[in-house]
Design a protein around this motif. Structure first.
Motif, short mmCIF file in Angstrom:
data_model
loop_
_atom_site.label_atom_id
_atom_site.label_comp_id
_atom_site.label_asym_id
_atom_site.label_seq_id
_atom_site.Cartn_x
_atom_site.Cartn_y
_atom_site.Cartn_z
N ILE A 1 -0.66 -0.84 7.09
CA ILE A 1 0.09 -1.83 6.32
C ILE A 1 -0.73 -2.26 5.10
O ILE A 1 -1.94 -2.07 5.05
CB ILE A 1 0.42 -3.10 7.15
CG1 ILE A 1 -0.86 -3.81 7.59
CG2 ILE A 1 1.28 -2.76 8.35
CD1 ILE A 1 -0.62 -5.19 8.21
N SER B 1 -2.02 -5.29 3.87
CA SER B 1 -2.14 -6.61 4.50
C SER B 1 -2.07 -7.75 3.48
O SER B 1 -1.88 -8.89 3.87
CB SER B 1 -3.42 -6.69 5.32
OG SER B 1 -4.53 -6.72 4.48
N TYR B 2 -2.24 -7.45 2.18
CA TYR B 2 -2.12 -8.52 1.18
C TYR B 2 -0.74 -8.54 0.52
O TYR B 2 -0.49 -9.30 -0.40
CB TYR B 2 -3.25 -8.43 0.15
CG TYR B 2 -4.55 -8.77 0.82
CD1 TYR B 2 -4.90 -10.08 1.04
CD2 TYR B 2 -5.37 -7.77 1.33
CE1 TYR B 2 -6.06 -10.41 1.72
CE2 TYR B 2 -6.54 -8.07 2.01
CZ TYR B 2 -6.88 -9.41 2.20
OH TYR B 2 -8.02 -9.73 2.89
N LEU C 1 2.26 -7.60 2.79
CA LEU C 1 3.13 -7.95 3.91
C LEU C 1 2.96 -9.43 4.24
O LEU C 1 1.84 -9.90 4.42
CB LEU C 1 2.75 -7.11 5.13
CG LEU C 1 3.69 -7.24 6.34
CD1 LEU C 1 5.01 -6.54 6.07
CD2 LEU C 1 3.03 -6.67 7.59
N VAL D 1 3.54 -6.04 13.85
CA VAL D 1 2.34 -5.52 14.52
C VAL D 1 1.88 -6.48 15.61
O VAL D 1 0.73 -6.45 16.04
CB VAL D 1 1.21 -5.24 13.50
CG1 VAL D 1 1.55 -4.01 12.68
CG2 VAL D 1 0.97 -6.43 12.58
N SER E 1 -4.94 -8.29 15.70
CA SER E 1 -5.69 -8.09 14.47
C SER E 1 -6.30 -6.71 14.29
O SER E 1 -6.53 -6.29 13.18
CB SER E 1 -6.76 -9.15 14.31
OG SER E 1 -7.72 -8.99 15.32
N TRP F 1 -2.73 -2.37 13.77
CA TRP F 1 -2.59 -2.11 12.35
C TRP F 1 -3.94 -1.87 11.68
O TRP F 1 -4.98 -2.19 12.23
CB TRP F 1 -1.88 -3.27 11.65
CG TRP F 1 -2.63 -4.59 11.69
CD1 TRP F 1 -2.61 -5.49 12.70
CD2 TRP F 1 -3.50 -5.12 10.68
NE1 TRP F 1 -3.41 -6.56 12.39
CE2 TRP F 1 -3.97 -6.37 11.16
CE3 TRP F 1 -3.91 -4.67 9.43
CZ2 TRP F 1 -4.85 -7.18 10.42
CZ3 TRP F 1 -4.78 -5.47 8.69
CH2 TRP F 1 -5.24 -6.71 9.18
N ASP G 1 -5.41 -1.96 7.41
CA ASP G 1 -5.06 -2.16 6.00
C ASP G 1 -5.25 -0.86 5.23
O ASP G 1 -6.31 -0.25 5.28
CB ASP G 1 -5.94 -3.25 5.40
CG ASP G 1 -5.52 -3.56 3.96
OD1 ASP G 1 -4.32 -3.45 3.68
OD2 ASP G 1 -6.38 -3.88 3.14
N GLN H 1 -4.14 -0.74 1.83
CA GLN H 1 -3.89 -1.03 0.42
C GLN H 1 -4.95 -0.35 -0.48
O GLN H 1 -4.63 0.17 -1.54
CB GLN H 1 -3.89 -2.55 0.20
CG GLN H 1 -3.12 -2.95 -1.06
CD GLN H 1 -2.25 -4.19 -0.86
OE1 GLN H 1 -2.06 -4.69 0.24
NE2 GLN H 1 -1.70 -4.68 -1.95
#
Lengths: 367, 367
Positions: A112, A114-115, A117, A125, A129, A133, A135, A137
């Motif tokens: 994902i 994360s910044y 979504l 998810v 943490s 999932w 990150d 990006q």
């Protein structure tokens, strides 16, 4: 997916990364990444969309039911899932519920952004943490760094539109013209050239405000040019989703000798920096070369350049401390500037890094 | 906080809600809410900011270090915390780390906008789903529904700017003019009237495309008006953070009798709907009244109106199934339209709901 082989290639590259990270899929909601991997461009005021790319399996776009007839959705060759609009305050909530209904946890662990979504979509998810999932990006930013031929064609077009804007500025700027009219007329000229609404960021400043460089502190207002005033015209049109970014320093009437001399120096420095542009060049060294020339002349308080593409500010970053190295396919700006007490000047053009060196994408002449 | 007593009152209202929900504070990252409660307006290309409102204690703005000199930050009377930019890909990450450093868990349970706060900032509430946080986005929307005097003054100004845009459209629209030039020139006229860059959404369509209503399907392009073509000009300028939203239907040359008759009918329907505008009026009944007049004439496939303010589309929603009831201080649009095979027409004005009924905020005349 998408009509062009470029999209197939981009998704292949992403899937390779997903495999490497042992992820079972990617959920993309950042509008820039969604456009890059699907060809569907979400602009201000448009409905939320999600792109699902299973590591193995067919990609899917999750879109508002009203968007189903859009050409970019019709062209998409994967699945299209629709959510109902107008039900929730939050379209992203409806879209992510649609995702959960179809995929459940079948794509965990999921890549994902994360910044991008929202936290409220954490049910995707399970609010866990580090198992469900990861990150991705940063990986997306890296994949987008070297532009493919389709992207280069689009940036070339945006650069031509920016040239039209700069030509309009050069023709119009004169004693008595206000900053805001200069800005608006540049935009209108570019929009007419593009033949469709464009995205647009700009710093258009006249007289003493040129010392402020641009936003956030310097914003175009009602000030009207007086004789001999310099103008910094920094135009960033976004055409079909891709940015160009060019700056010229103009003057009303005959420029004071110091303005004329400074702009000539900046042009010379920019030409010298161009000689450093080639694959393997270190961004920090290009920045240092600019500072070596400019620091003794006045203030140069900003970066020397940056990448452009679907965003107006991306890697490679040509600034102090940058660890970026130029690669063929990067598209960057060079923007040396000098700022003094009461005025400033800047020049900026756009460049494609080629295997042999560079190609200048902006054509307009002068300051 | 903020210079105006209006901001003090807005924060007081929020704190009352936080008390009621037994929350120890609110973390605000949605740019609309942040502007409403702090006076600091984040626009496209500007740096991320966070607003912290402890239920008991001083409010704080978390801003990029480069934004510290901005007037809106200087005017803020609470604490100002700065984060360093340029370090991370994600400014929101740097800002939320700054929040955690200062507040830790001291404001748990914390009110958050769960559809604006990114998932990657979940460390703020420890990724715990129901003990450490509660979504307050709906509460914010409710607090923003009735506009205070400061907001009404700003919307009045935006409506005057929209009037200027409509006057420009009326003067310019003629055979041979393209959609995109009409759109650009309306924007330029409004930007010059505002004296500063404006935000802008618009549907400007000519000829057959008027049947498409507007975005996402209908987007201004290079089509040039032919004799007798109608134009739908729907302009949404955002001036100092507040939207107006007006529509006129124009024609090039002498309109065909059916266009003339339809626009006259829509004006009449709008005047009749105005008579229903007062506190206590049910939005769904206003919508039903519009449909009762329009459904037998042609297609009316969109809402009858909606609220405007810091956003261009907010409660109260005047459409089928709406449970909204008008209150004094609401600012709404009425926009009856009729669409046929090959063309369409729409008229739209903005209204303040007053204790006695309504005040029309837009002044421009005609279709």
């Amino acid at each position: 997916m998408g009509l062009s082989p470029a999209f197939v290639k981009r998704v292949e590259n992403l899937r390779r990364e997903l495999h490497r990270l042992s992820l079972r899929g990617a959920l993309i909601c950042d509008p820039e990444n969604l456009y890059y991997f699907s060809g569907h461009l979400i602009q201000e005021g448009n409905a939320t969309a999600l792109l699902v790319i299973p590591t193995d399996g067919e990609a899917a776009l999750v879109v508002h039911e009203d968007d189903h007839q859009l050409q970019s959705i019709q062209d998409f060759t994967g699945d299209v899932l629709t959510y109902r609009g107008g039900v929730s305050l939050h379209e992203i909530d409806a879209a992510s519920t649609c995702f959960i209904d179809v995929y459940g946890k079948s794509l965990h662990p999921l890549g994902i952004e994360s910044y991008s979504l929202p936290f409220g979509c954490g049910a995707i998810v399970g609010f866990v943490s580090d198992e469900a999932w990861r990150d991705i990006q940063g990986i997306m930013a890296r994949l987008r760094r070297c532009k493919d031929d389709d992207e280069i064609a689009l940036i070339r077009h945006a650069a031509a539109v920016a040239d039209t804007g700069q030509e309009a500025a050069r023709e119009l700027f004169a004693e008595g013209l206000s900053e805001i009219v200069l800005l608006s007329e540049c935009r209108s000229a570019m929009e007419e050239a593009a033949g469709a609404p464009i995205g647009f960021l700009a710093d258009v400043l006249v007289g003493e405000k040129t010392a402020l460089i641009g936003s956030p502190l310097g914003v175009a207002g009602s000030y009207c040019a007086e004789a001999g005033d310099p103008a910094i015209v920094d135009l960033l049109p976004r055409v079909q989703g891709y940015f160009a970014d060019t700056t010229r320093t103009l003057w009303s009437g005959t420029p004071p000798a110091e303005v004329h001399k400074t702009v000539a120096l900046l042009q010379e420095v920019k030409r010298d920096l161009e000689k450093l542009l080639k694959p393997g060049a270190r961004a920090a060294e290009i920045d240092a070369a600019a500072r070596g020339r400019l620091d003794r002349e006045g203030l140069f308080p900003h970066h020397t350049g940056h990448g452009i593409g679907i965003s107006h500010f991306e890697a490679p970053f040509i600034r102090q401390g940058s660890e970026d190295v130029l690669e063929a396919g990067n598209v960057i700006t060079l923007e040396p500037g000098l700022y003094f007490d009461g005025w400033g000047a800047r020049v900026e053009d756009d460049y494609l890094i080629t295997p042999e060196g560079f190609e200048k994408l902006t054509r307009s002449e002068g300051g």
